[in-house]
Design an enzyme around this catalytic site. Structure first.
Site, mmCIF file in Angstrom:
data_model
loop_
_atom_site.group_PDB
_atom_site.id
_atom_site.type_symbol
_atom_site.label_atom_id
_atom_site.label_comp_id
_atom_site.label_asym_id
_atom_site.label_seq_id
_atom_site.Cartn_x
_atom_site.Cartn_y
_atom_site.Cartn_z
ATOM 1 N N GLN A 22 0.909 -1.384 -0.112
ATOM 2 C CA GLN A 22 0.021 0.051 0.137
ATOM 3 C C GLN A 22 0.877 1.300 0.032
ATOM 4 O O GLN A 22 0.397 2.265 -0.464
ATOM 5 C CB GLN A 22 -0.925 -0.149 1.264
ATOM 6 C CG GLN A 22 -1.782 -1.009 1.508
ATOM 7 C CD GLN A 22 -2.331 -0.940 2.584
ATOM 8 O OE1 GLN A 22 -1.656 -1.267 3.738
ATOM 9 N NE2 GLN A 22 -3.580 -0.770 2.802
ATOM 10 N N TYR A 49 7.431 -9.875 5.966
ATOM 11 C CA TYR A 49 6.603 -8.679 5.327
ATOM 12 C C TYR A 49 6.865 -8.549 3.931
ATOM 13 O O TYR A 49 7.914 -8.166 3.518
ATOM 14 C CB TYR A 49 6.809 -7.504 6.234
ATOM 15 C CG TYR A 49 6.465 -7.445 7.681
ATOM 16 C CD1 TYR A 49 5.801 -8.489 8.326
ATOM 17 C CD2 TYR A 49 6.957 -6.502 8.621
ATOM 18 C CE1 TYR A 49 5.427 -8.654 9.591
ATOM 19 C CE2 TYR A 49 6.473 -6.718 9.982
ATOM 20 C CZ TYR A 49 5.663 -7.601 10.496
ATOM 21 O OH TYR A 49 5.508 -7.733 11.736
ATOM 22 N N GLN A 177 6.965 -9.154 21.546
ATOM 23 C CA GLN A 177 5.980 -8.374 20.802
ATOM 24 C C GLN A 177 4.764 -9.146 20.773
ATOM 25 O O GLN A 177 4.589 -10.029 19.795
ATOM 26 C CB GLN A 177 6.800 -8.239 19.490
ATOM 27 C CG GLN A 177 5.968 -7.258 18.470
ATOM 28 C CD GLN A 177 6.639 -6.845 17.204
ATOM 29 O OE1 GLN A 177 6.151 -6.774 16.183
ATOM 30 N NE2 GLN A 177 7.957 -6.255 17.372
ATOM 31 N N SER A 207 -0.489 -4.088 16.693
ATOM 32 C CA SER A 207 -1.983 -3.827 16.184
ATOM 33 C C SER A 207 -2.802 -3.044 17.235
ATOM 34 O O SER A 207 -3.744 -3.555 17.630
ATOM 35 C CB SER A 207 -2.730 -5.067 15.780
ATOM 36 O OG SER A 207 -2.330 -5.626 14.611
ATOM 37 N N ALA A 210 -6.153 -2.905 16.377
ATOM 38 C CA ALA A 210 -6.750 -4.171 15.898
ATOM 39 C C ALA A 210 -6.914 -3.801 14.308
ATOM 40 O O ALA A 210 -8.092 -4.286 13.661
ATOM 41 C CB ALA A 210 -8.210 -4.406 16.459
ATOM 42 N N LYS A 217 -13.695 2.799 11.455
ATOM 43 C CA LYS A 217 -13.753 3.083 9.942
ATOM 44 C C LYS A 217 -14.643 1.681 9.250
ATOM 45 O O LYS A 217 -15.116 2.064 8.390
ATOM 46 C CB LYS A 217 -12.365 3.025 9.455
ATOM 47 C CG LYS A 217 -11.533 1.835 9.431
ATOM 48 C CD LYS A 217 -10.120 2.015 8.895
ATOM 49 C CE LYS A 217 -9.950 2.391 7.508
ATOM 50 N NZ LYS A 217 -8.414 2.550 7.278
ATOM 51 N N ARG A 227 -7.730 -2.077 4.702
ATOM 52 C CA ARG A 227 -6.939 -3.256 5.013
ATOM 53 C C ARG A 227 -7.956 -4.475 4.774
ATOM 54 O O ARG A 227 -7.470 -5.245 4.228
ATOM 55 C CB ARG A 227 -6.345 -3.157 6.394
ATOM 56 C CG ARG A 227 -5.428 -4.732 6.620
ATOM 57 C CD ARG A 227 -4.817 -4.608 7.993
ATOM 58 N NE ARG A 227 -3.632 -3.848 7.897
ATOM 59 C CZ ARG A 227 -2.902 -3.509 9.057
ATOM 60 N NH1 ARG A 227 -3.036 -4.454 10.126
ATOM 61 N NH2 ARG A 227 -1.770 -2.686 8.951
HETATM 62 N N1 LIG Z 1 4.892 -9.445 15.979
HETATM 63 C C1 LIG Z 1 3.725 -9.804 15.082
HETATM 64 O O1 LIG Z 1 3.514 -10.956 14.904
HETATM 65 C C2 LIG Z 1 3.128 -8.672 14.321
HETATM 66 C C3 LIG Z 1 1.657 -8.733 13.869
HETATM 67 C C4 LIG Z 1 1.264 -7.724 13.420
HETATM 68 C C5 LIG Z 1 1.793 -6.403 13.186
HETATM 69 N N2 LIG Z 1 3.079 -6.208 13.839
HETATM 70 C C6 LIG Z 1 3.831 -4.972 13.950
HETATM 71 O O2 LIG Z 1 2.962 -3.919 14.379
HETATM 72 C C7 LIG Z 1 2.777 -2.894 13.590
HETATM 73 C C8 LIG Z 1 1.583 -2.368 13.829
HETATM 74 O O3 LIG Z 1 0.275 -3.434 13.514
HETATM 75 P P1 LIG Z 1 -0.847 -2.838 12.598
HETATM 76 O O4 LIG Z 1 -0.548 -2.212 11.280
HETATM 77 O O5 LIG Z 1 -1.655 -4.071 12.755
HETATM 78 O O6 LIG Z 1 -1.310 -1.849 13.659
HETATM 79 P P2 LIG Z 1 -2.865 -0.988 13.829
HETATM 80 O O7 LIG Z 1 -2.784 0.385 14.185
HETATM 81 O O8 LIG Z 1 -3.800 -1.840 14.435
HETATM 82 O O9 LIG Z 1 -3.246 -0.927 12.229
HETATM 83 C C9 LIG Z 1 -2.969 -0.127 11.346
HETATM 84 C C10 LIG Z 1 -3.607 0.063 10.225
HETATM 85 O O10 LIG Z 1 -4.836 0.591 10.353
HETATM 86 C C11 LIG Z 1 -5.436 1.697 9.686
HETATM 87 N N3 LIG Z 1 -5.209 2.893 10.275
HETATM 88 C C12 LIG Z 1 -4.326 3.382 11.192
HETATM 89 N N4 LIG Z 1 -4.585 4.506 11.862
HETATM 90 C C13 LIG Z 1 -5.629 4.771 11.237
HETATM 91 C C14 LIG Z 1 -6.328 6.015 11.309
HETATM 92 N N5 LIG Z 1 -6.270 6.863 12.289
HETATM 93 N N6 LIG Z 1 -7.835 6.012 10.723
HETATM 94 C C15 LIG Z 1 -8.012 5.182 9.914
HETATM 95 N N7 LIG Z 1 -7.386 4.058 9.428
HETATM 96 C C16 LIG Z 1 -6.123 3.879 10.191
HETATM 97 C C17 LIG Z 1 -4.560 1.627 8.556
HETATM 98 O O11 LIG Z 1 -4.916 0.488 7.488
HETATM 99 P P3 LIG Z 1 -5.651 1.011 6.270
HETATM 100 O O12 LIG Z 1 -5.249 2.454 5.630
HETATM 101 O O13 LIG Z 1 -4.966 -0.148 5.287
HETATM 102 O O14 LIG Z 1 -7.068 0.574 6.404
HETATM 103 C C18 LIG Z 1 -3.082 0.897 8.927
HETATM 104 O O15 LIG Z 1 -2.216 0.260 8.250
HETATM 105 C C19 LIG Z 1 3.242 -3.661 12.238
HETATM 106 O O16 LIG Z 1 3.345 -2.796 11.139
HETATM 107 C C20 LIG Z 1 4.252 -4.385 12.385
HETATM 108 O O17 LIG Z 1 5.405 -3.707 12.792
HETATM 109 C C21 LIG Z 1 3.627 -7.350 14.393
#
Ligand SMILES: NC(=O)c1ccc[n+]([C@@H]2O[C@H](COP(=O)([O-])OP(=O)(O)OC[C@H]3O[C@@H](n4cnc5c(N)ncnc54)[C@H](OP(=O)(O)O)[C@@H]3O)[C@@H](O)[C@H]2O)c1
Length: 324
Positions: A22, A49, A177, A207, A210, A217, A227
């Site tokens: 993206q 990733y 993590q 996350s 979530a 949204k 997403r």
């Molecule tokens: N260790 C593990 O197993 C594991 C697993 C997952 C993640 N992670 C790490 O944790 C990081 C964060 O996880 P995550 O990306 O799932 O976090 P998250 O904050 O739960 O989701 C982020 C997603 O939500 C949407 N978003 C974020 N802020 C927003 C807002 N203000 N308004 C509307 N939509 C919004 C965007 O997706 P859209 O714009 O596409 O809708 C964004 O990519 C990852 O990048 C990774 O580094 C680790």
């Protein structure tokens, strides 16, 4: 971070789903720049990733930015491999062979001399814990990684690694993590409780929204380009787009309005209110999202015990035997 001397910013920025799929080079440059300028000093990545492309992209941005290497930290994680269905047996898991090779590949892709943090992305029941602990310590001794940790390990597995480390005068995992957000609380609030007290454990939680559900949204369906609309993420959509969860998220939205804050910043601030959270890793596909999410720091002081109780009453996700 936990009992270590490492200082991580309370908010950090990760690239799962987003980088390569993206977010392209120019947007990543702006997002990482905005994060860094706001004080974020930890960028999270993993071999799996976008099958290595996320690390390559982050590496290109880091190279271009040419920030002082001592001013930020960067991670990788090994376990899943990066070749998807083409992974051969030694190209995944936590064997010495894969951990060593994954570390070398991450250094190449990220174009850095060392990883500040290196995570075992999941536990591996096929590898003796001694092999994992020794390998991580060899990488530490070689200066290729500075701290090592786990991701989504059980408390018993983490303590087993510490037992082996203590027996051999080695360094155990200092950071985990785990997923942590208003809908997923048990591991961070209950399962790891003794570890914070005994050997110490930092957490780089993932996350916090979530996957975006907690922003509200998805309350009225799935917006285009979000997403849950992405191909191949049906499993994630099915996990989160459940009426019971959506109903709670809607109520949380009403409460955020009463507080005059955005729902996303409230949900992230709530994660930071837990003293066992070292850093919450943000994900963002747009500059407006990151700008909104960074406001969590302004929302944090509003989270009085009364407000936290009201949030608990709405979400009903507090672990039964919560101890902090
Ligand atoms: N260790 C593990 O197993 C594991 C697993 C997952 C993640 N992670 C790490 O944790 C990081 C964060 O996880 P995550 O990306 O799932 O976090 P998250 O904050 O739960 O989701 C982020 C997603 O939500 C949407 N978003 C974020 N802020 C927003 C807002 N203000 N308004 C509307 N939509 C919004 C965007 O997706 P859209 O714009 O596409 O809708 C964004 O990519 C990852 O990048 C990774 O580094 C680790």
């Amino acid at each position: 971070m936990g009992k270590t001397g490492l200082q991580l910013s309370v908010l950090s920025y990760g690239s799962w789903v987003t980088f390569h799929k993206q977010v392209d080079d120019s947007l990543a440059d702006r997002l990482m720049g905005m994060a860094y300028d706001a004080g974020i000093n930890f960028f999270d990545n993993a071999e799996v990733y976008a099958r290595g492309e996320s690390e390559k992209l982050m590496g290109r941005v880091l190279k271009k930015k040419n920030w002082d290497r001592t001013s930020y930290t960067v991670s990788s994680k090994a376990f899943f491999g990066w070749r998807g269905p083409d992974n051969k047996p030694n190209q995944t898991g936590l064997s010495r062979k894969h951990l060593m090779e994954a570390c070398h590949e991450a250094l190449d892709r990220l174009q850095v001399d060392y990883l500040d943090l290196f995570f075992c992305h999941r536990p591996d029941k096929n590898v003796p814990i001694e092999e994992v602990v020794w390998t991580m310590n060899i990488l530490l001794q070689q200066g290729k990684i500075l701290y090592w940790g786990t991701s989504e390990w059980g408390a018993a597995e983490i303590m087993e690694a510490h037992r082996v480390a203590a027996q051999n005068h080695l360094i155990g995992p200092s950071v985990e993590q785990p997923q942590y957000n208003l809908l997923e609380r048990d591991k961070v609030e209950y399962e790891y409780y003794m570890i914070y007290k005994t050997v110490g454990l930092g957490t780089t939680i993932w996350s916090p929204l979530a996957s975006g559900l907690l922003t509200g949204k998805y309350n009225d369906g799935i917006p285009e380009g979000s997403r849950f609309a992405l191909q191949g993420f049906d499993w994630l959509r099915e996990q989160w787009m459940v009426e019971d969860k959506l109903a709670k998220v809607r109520k949380l939205g009403d409460f955020a309005k009463q507080l005059a804050v955005s729902q996303a910043s409230l949900a992230i601030a709530w994660c930071l209110a837990n003293p066992h959270v070292t850093t919450a890793i943000l994900g963002a596909t747009r500059e407006e999202q990151l700008r909104e999410n960074l406001k969590a720091l302004e929302v944090l002081p509003l989270l009085t015990p009364e407000v936290m109780q009201q949030i608990d009453d709405i979400m009903q996700t507090r672990p039964r035997q919560r101890e902090y």
